[in-house]
Design a protein around this motif. Structure first.
Motif, short mmCIF file in Angstrom:
data_model
loop_
_atom_site.label_atom_id
_atom_site.label_comp_id
_atom_site.label_asym_id
_atom_site.label_seq_id
_atom_site.Cartn_x
_atom_site.Cartn_y
_atom_site.Cartn_z
N GLY A 229 -5.99 0.31 8.93
CA GLY A 229 -7.04 1.28 8.67
C GLY A 229 -7.25 1.60 7.21
N HIS A 230 -6.37 1.13 6.34
CA HIS A 230 -6.54 1.38 4.90
C HIS A 230 -7.50 0.39 4.26
N PHE A 231 -7.82 -0.70 4.96
CA PHE A 231 -8.68 -1.73 4.37
C PHE A 231 -10.08 -1.19 4.16
N SER A 232 -10.61 -1.41 2.97
CA SER A 232 -11.98 -1.02 2.66
C SER A 232 -12.50 -1.94 1.56
N ALA A 233 -13.75 -1.78 1.21
CA ALA A 233 -14.32 -2.60 0.14
C ALA A 233 -13.58 -2.36 -1.18
N ASP A 234 -13.04 -1.16 -1.36
CA ASP A 234 -12.29 -0.83 -2.59
C ASP A 234 -10.96 -1.55 -2.68
N THR A 235 -10.35 -1.88 -1.54
CA THR A 235 -9.04 -2.54 -1.56
C THR A 235 -9.16 -4.05 -1.43
N ALA A 236 -10.36 -4.56 -1.21
CA ALA A 236 -10.56 -6.00 -1.06
C ALA A 236 -10.46 -6.70 -2.40
N THR A 237 -9.97 -7.93 -2.37
CA THR A 237 -9.95 -8.76 -3.57
C THR A 237 -10.75 -10.01 -3.28
N PHE B 226 0.83 -1.21 0.00
CA PHE B 226 0.00 0.00 0.00
C PHE B 226 0.86 1.26 0.00
N ASN B 227 1.83 1.32 0.89
CA ASN B 227 2.72 2.47 1.00
C ASN B 227 4.08 2.14 0.38
N PRO B 228 4.88 3.13 0.07
CA PRO B 228 6.21 2.86 -0.49
C PRO B 228 7.11 2.18 0.54
N PRO B 229 8.21 1.57 0.08
CA PRO B 229 9.14 0.92 1.01
C PRO B 229 9.66 1.90 2.06
N VAL B 230 9.97 1.36 3.22
CA VAL B 230 10.49 2.16 4.33
C VAL B 230 12.00 2.31 4.16
N ASN B 231 12.48 3.53 4.26
CA ASN B 231 13.92 3.78 4.17
C ASN B 231 14.65 3.19 5.36
N GLN B 232 15.87 2.79 5.13
CA GLN B 232 16.71 2.22 6.17
C GLN B 232 17.74 3.26 6.62
N PRO B 233 18.25 3.13 7.85
CA PRO B 233 19.21 4.12 8.38
C PRO B 233 20.50 4.21 7.55
N ASP B 234 20.95 3.10 7.00
CA ASP B 234 22.18 3.10 6.22
C ASP B 234 21.87 3.59 4.81
N GLU B 235 22.61 4.56 4.34
CA GLU B 235 22.32 5.16 3.04
C GLU B 235 22.48 4.19 1.87
N LYS B 236 23.23 3.10 2.08
CA LYS B 236 23.43 2.12 1.01
C LYS B 236 22.43 0.96 1.09
N ALA B 237 21.64 0.92 2.13
CA ALA B 237 20.66 -0.16 2.29
C ALA B 237 19.43 0.12 1.42
N HIS B 238 18.82 -0.94 0.95
CA HIS B 238 17.61 -0.83 0.16
C HIS B 238 16.42 -0.58 1.07
N GLY B 239 15.41 0.11 0.54
CA GLY B 239 14.17 0.26 1.28
C GLY B 239 13.47 -1.08 1.39
N LEU B 240 12.68 -1.25 2.43
CA LEU B 240 11.99 -2.52 2.67
C LEU B 240 10.48 -2.31 2.72
N TRP B 241 9.75 -3.21 2.08
CA TRP B 241 8.30 -3.21 2.20
C TRP B 241 7.94 -3.76 3.57
N PRO B 242 6.91 -3.24 4.22
CA PRO B 242 6.50 -3.77 5.52
C PRO B 242 6.06 -5.23 5.41
N VAL B 243 6.53 -6.07 6.34
CA VAL B 243 6.10 -7.47 6.40
C VAL B 243 4.88 -7.53 7.32
N VAL B 244 3.83 -8.18 6.83
CA VAL B 244 2.59 -8.30 7.60
C VAL B 244 2.17 -9.77 7.65
#
Length: 71
Positions: free
Chosen positions: A58-66, A33-51
């Protein structure tokens, strides 16, 4: 009724839930849903949140349901 107490709300039922190869043996996935989270190290890749599959937010709605994406 709060969203947390309904059975129709879960990350696996959201179109932004991604079952990632690194998490295939678990019910975990990535939230796209949101962009990857930046990491403290400038050379590290951003990470998608693991769920967890049964997490929800709170973003869940009928529009986002599959349909048919979860148990």
């Amino acid at each position: 009724m709060s969203m947390a107490s309904t059975h129709d709300v879960a990350c696996t039922k959201c179109k932004f839930f991604d079952t990632h190869a690194a998490h295939q043996k678990t019910e975990d996935g990535l939230c796209r849903f949101n962009p990857p989270v930046n990491q403290p190290d400038e050379k590290a890749h951003g990470l998608w949140p693991v769920v967890s599959a049964d997490d929800w937010c709170g973003h869940f709605s009928a529009d986002t349901a599959t349909a048919g994406n979860a148990d």
